[in-house]
Design an enzyme around this catalytic site. Structure first.
Site, PDB file in Angstrom:
ATOM      1  N   GLY A 188      38.572  87.830 -96.644  1.00 47.61           N
ATOM      2  CA  GLY A 188      37.676  88.243 -97.666  1.00 47.61           C
ATOM      3  C   GLY A 188      38.423  88.631 -98.940  1.00 47.61           C
ATOM      4  O   GLY A 188      39.871  88.148 -98.911  1.00 47.61           O
ATOM      5  N   ILE A 227      39.890  91.469 -99.727  1.00 43.98           N
ATOM      6  CA  ILE A 227      41.084  92.250 -99.512  1.00 43.98           C
ATOM      7  C   ILE A 227      42.127  91.255 -98.650  1.00 43.98           C
ATOM      8  O   ILE A 227      43.437  91.465 -99.122  1.00 43.98           O
ATOM      9  CB  ILE A 227      40.802  93.498 -98.555  1.00 43.98           C
ATOM     10  CG1 ILE A 227      40.129  94.185 -99.448  1.00 43.98           C
ATOM     11  CG2 ILE A 227      41.923  94.245 -98.122  1.00 43.98           C
ATOM     12  CD1 ILE A 227      39.296  95.463 -98.770  1.00 43.98           C
ATOM     13  N   ARG A 229      35.884  83.923 -90.092  1.00 43.82           N
ATOM     14  CA  ARG A 229      34.590  83.221 -89.665  1.00 43.82           C
ATOM     15  C   ARG A 229      34.208  81.883 -90.337  1.00 43.82           C
ATOM     16  O   ARG A 229      33.663  80.968 -89.829  1.00 43.82           O
ATOM     17  CB  ARG A 229      33.419  84.183 -89.381  1.00 43.82           C
ATOM     18  CG  ARG A 229      32.856  84.489 -91.080  1.00 43.82           C
ATOM     19  CD  ARG A 229      32.027  85.532 -91.067  1.00 43.82           C
ATOM     20  NE  ARG A 229      32.075  86.103 -92.300  1.00 43.82           N
ATOM     21  CZ  ARG A 229      31.399  86.524 -93.117  1.00 43.82           C
ATOM     22  NH1 ARG A 229      30.065  86.653 -92.804  1.00 43.82           N
ATOM     23  NH2 ARG A 229      31.500  87.049 -94.418  1.00 43.82           N
ATOM     24  N   ILE A 272      43.489  97.755 -91.513  1.00 46.52           N
ATOM     25  CA  ILE A 272      43.068  98.392 -92.692  1.00 46.52           C
ATOM     26  C   ILE A 272      41.686  98.198 -92.696  1.00 46.52           C
ATOM     27  O   ILE A 272      40.979  98.281 -93.905  1.00 46.52           O
ATOM     28  CB  ILE A 272      43.700  97.901 -93.793  1.00 46.52           C
ATOM     29  CG1 ILE A 272      43.763  96.718 -94.253  1.00 46.52           C
ATOM     30  CG2 ILE A 272      45.295  98.642 -94.000  1.00 46.52           C
ATOM     31  CD1 ILE A 272      44.394  96.089 -95.471  1.00 46.52           C
ATOM     32  N   ARG A 279      38.423  98.024 -90.021  1.00 39.65           N
ATOM     33  CA  ARG A 279      37.594  99.164 -89.338  1.00 39.65           C
ATOM     34  C   ARG A 279      38.035  99.565 -87.925  1.00 39.65           C
ATOM     35  O   ARG A 279      38.312  98.645 -87.150  1.00 39.65           O
ATOM     36  CB  ARG A 279      36.058  99.012 -89.338  1.00 39.65           C
ATOM     37  CG  ARG A 279      35.415  99.082 -90.444  1.00 39.65           C
ATOM     38  CD  ARG A 279      35.421 100.525 -90.966  1.00 39.65           C
ATOM     39  NE  ARG A 279      34.428 100.744 -92.198  1.00 39.65           N
ATOM     40  CZ  ARG A 279      34.846 100.756 -93.279  1.00 39.65           C
ATOM     41  NH1 ARG A 279      36.158 100.598 -93.707  1.00 39.65           N
ATOM     42  NH2 ARG A 279      34.020 100.967 -94.382  1.00 39.65           N
ATOM     43  N   GLU A 319      37.092 109.243 -86.809  1.00 40.31           N
ATOM     44  CA  GLU A 319      37.820 109.709 -88.146  1.00 40.31           C
ATOM     45  C   GLU A 319      37.077 111.048 -88.384  1.00 40.31           C
ATOM     46  O   GLU A 319      35.683 111.128 -88.442  1.00 40.31           O
ATOM     47  CB  GLU A 319      37.529 108.783 -89.227  1.00 40.31           C
ATOM     48  CG  GLU A 319      38.410 107.541 -88.952  1.00 40.31           C
ATOM     49  CD  GLU A 319      38.104 106.430 -89.971  1.00 40.31           C
ATOM     50  OE1 GLU A 319      37.741 106.907 -91.138  1.00 40.31           O
ATOM     51  OE2 GLU A 319      38.911 105.403 -89.934  1.00 40.31           O
ATOM     52  N   HIS A 332      42.804 107.063 -93.424  1.00 41.37           N
ATOM     53  CA  HIS A 332      41.819 106.140 -94.205  1.00 41.37           C
ATOM     54  C   HIS A 332      42.129 106.292 -95.658  1.00 41.37           C
ATOM     55  O   HIS A 332      41.124 107.018 -96.371  1.00 41.37           O
ATOM     56  CB  HIS A 332      40.432 106.348 -93.565  1.00 41.37           C
ATOM     57  CG  HIS A 332      39.351 105.437 -94.000  1.00 41.37           C
ATOM     58  ND1 HIS A 332      38.233 105.020 -93.167  1.00 41.37           N
ATOM     59  CD2 HIS A 332      39.394 104.414 -94.732  1.00 41.37           C
ATOM     60  CE1 HIS A 332      37.743 104.213 -93.549  1.00 41.37           C
ATOM     61  NE2 HIS A 332      38.220 103.864 -94.519  1.00 41.37           N
ATOM     62  N   ILE A 333      43.073 105.857 -96.113  1.00 43.91           N
ATOM     63  CA  ILE A 333      43.392 106.303 -97.684  1.00 43.91           C
ATOM     64  C   ILE A 333      43.544 104.856 -98.359  1.00 43.91           C
ATOM     65  O   ILE A 333      43.977 104.721 -99.228  1.00 43.91           O
ATOM     66  CB  ILE A 333      44.741 106.969 -97.573  1.00 43.91           C
ATOM     67  CG1 ILE A 333      45.943 106.389 -96.905  1.00 43.91           C
ATOM     68  CG2 ILE A 333      44.487 108.450 -97.173  1.00 43.91           C
ATOM     69  CD1 ILE A 333      47.403 107.023 -97.343  1.00 43.91           C
ATOM     70  N   GLY A 334      43.085 103.669 -97.551  1.00 47.12           N
ATOM     71  CA  GLY A 334      43.341 102.580 -98.445  1.00 47.12           C
ATOM     72  C   GLY A 334      42.823 102.393 -99.800  1.00 47.12           C
ATOM     73  O   GLY A 334      43.595 101.860-100.509  1.00 47.12           O
TER      74      GLY A 334
HETATM   75  C1  8YV Z   1      36.368 104.225 -98.569  1.00 45.23           C
HETATM   76  C2  8YV Z   1      36.657 102.117 -97.073  1.00 45.23           C
HETATM   77  O1  8YV Z   1      36.871 104.526 -99.806  1.00 45.23           O
HETATM   78  O2  8YV Z   1      35.568 101.028 -99.030  1.00 45.23           O
HETATM   79  C3  8YV Z   1      35.704 101.109 -97.791  1.00 45.23           C
HETATM   80  O3  8YV Z   1      34.891 100.464 -96.936  1.00 45.23           O
HETATM   81  O4  8YV Z   1      36.785 102.177 -95.830  1.00 45.23           O
HETATM   82  C4  8YV Z   1      37.435 103.234 -97.922  1.00 45.23           C
HETATM   83  O5  8YV Z   1      37.838 102.336 -99.227  1.00 45.23           O
HETATM   84  C5  8YV Z   1      36.288 105.591 -97.946  1.00 45.23           C
HETATM   85  O6  8YV Z   1      36.126 105.684 -96.631  1.00 45.23           O
HETATM   86  C6  8YV Z   1      35.295 106.244 -98.735  1.00 45.23           C
HETATM   87  O7  8YV Z   1      33.826 105.878 -98.395  1.00 45.23           O
END
Ligand code: 8YV
Length: 320
Positions: free
Chosen positions: A155, A157, A177, A235, A237, A266, A285-287
């Site tokens: 996708g 990302i 997919r 990165i 889920r 989490e 979870h700081i992506g």
């Molecule tokens: C969220 C994320 O920022 O956007 C998503 O799907 O996993 C993260 O970027 C974070 O979990 C805030 O909801």
């Protein structure tokens, strides 16, 4: 009367914008989600709500909120929301795509290089006063250049991640997919089946969303097919990974290391066995967590709420 419920503390600028639309009730904590009971109570009169991934949106929520028109999720992922129910109840769901793509890809690359070059171990080594001498293989890691990187999920990302690899002289494989001919041409990447991705890659990077199809995709069988030196990065889920299988694969030397920005539970339970493994790096979870991107995500949520309430049209509606 329009009432907007905001489940986290967000900066005043955004609240002021929402106040132009109606009465705003904001939970005054930034690091603690609004307690479920309180959330359900507030929703009784709510027309709109702003939530984060911490809120599970299920039947109980829709039943509690008969006037609700829109739920703005501050995330691109929406696995916390039952979309079928949202459709049944006529509630518009919105997310925050695009604004976080580049920031999240940057974190993915940071995590990959951190694990590959053992940066966390090295930093702890210095902090613990262990740096007393030098050796030819002291904290020697893995090169990214010259390696094969397999991306699971192509996708926005996944593509942004692949784009960043262009300067590293890597071979890029991907599995998704559906095939992306344009991305293959632009990013010089090759589509492969899942097994080939596992067996050929030195780095396997999961950027996929959680769906019924991806849940538990990385299980014991998948890890057993990976190279013994391979590094696994997630990165996407947490629930895409069987974490017991991952810990076992790391302990048994079936794979060489891992970097996780997302976990099944989490925040992580501090007794989680992965925390004992030096070859595993776990982030909270700081992506998408750059200041600019978090501002942009909040603004997009506000724009979505305004769009639905004023024009009956969201900016970025999730369409199942
Ligand atoms: C969220 C994320 O920022 O956007 C998503 O799907 O996993 C993260 O970027 C974070 O979990 C805030 O909801």
């Amino acid at each position: 009367m329009t009432k907007i419920v905001v489940s986290r503390q967000i900066p005043k600028d955004y609240i002021r914008q929402l106040e132009q639309l109606g009465e705003v009730v904001m939970w005054e904590e930034s690091y603690e989600p609004m307690p479920r009971k309180h959330f359900l109570q507030e929703l009784k009169e709510a027309t709109a709500c702003f939530i984060t991934l911490s809120e599970r949106i299920d039947q109980e929520v829709f039943e509690a909120a008969p006037h609700l028109q829109v739920i703005a999720n501050m995330a691109v992922g929406y696995d916390n929301i039952d979309l079928d129910l949202a459709r049944q109840y006529g509630v518009t769901i919105t997310n925050t795509p695009d604004v976080l793509t580049e920031t999240t890809a940057e974190l993915g690359l940071t995590l990959l290089l951190t694990v590959a070059r053992r940066v966390v171990e090295a930093e702890r080594y210095v902090q613990n006063g262990e740096w007393q001498s030098w050796g030819p293989y002291l904290l020697a890691g893995k090169d990214l250049h010259g390696s094969t990187v397999g991306i699971f999920g192509m996708g926005a990302i996944g593509k942004a991640f692949a784009r960043r690899l262009q300067g590293f002289n890597t071979t890029v494989l991907y599995h998704n997919r559906s095939r992306h001919d344009e991305a293959e041409a632009e990013l010089n990447e090759q589509y492969v089946d899942f097994d080939t991705l596992l067996t050929e890659s030195d780095f396997v990077v999961c950027t996929a969303p959680l769906t019924d199809a991806t849940r538990d995709q990385f299980d014991a069988t998948a890890f057993s097919k990976m190279k013994n030196e391979a590094v696994f990065i997630n990165i996407g889920r947490g629930a895409i990974v069987d974490e017991d299988a991952l810990v076992k694969a790391l302990k048994d030397g079936e794979i060489g290391g891992c970097g996780l920005d997302v976990l099944r539970q989490e925040p992580i339970d501090m007794n989680h066995p992965i925390l004992e493994l030096p070859q595993a790096v776990v982030l909270p979870h700081i992506g998408s967590a750059s200041e600019q991107t978090r501002n942009d995500m909040i603004q997009l949520c506000v724009d979505n709420i305004r769009g639905v309430l004023n024009e009956g049209q969201a900016v970025t509606e999730v369409k199942a």
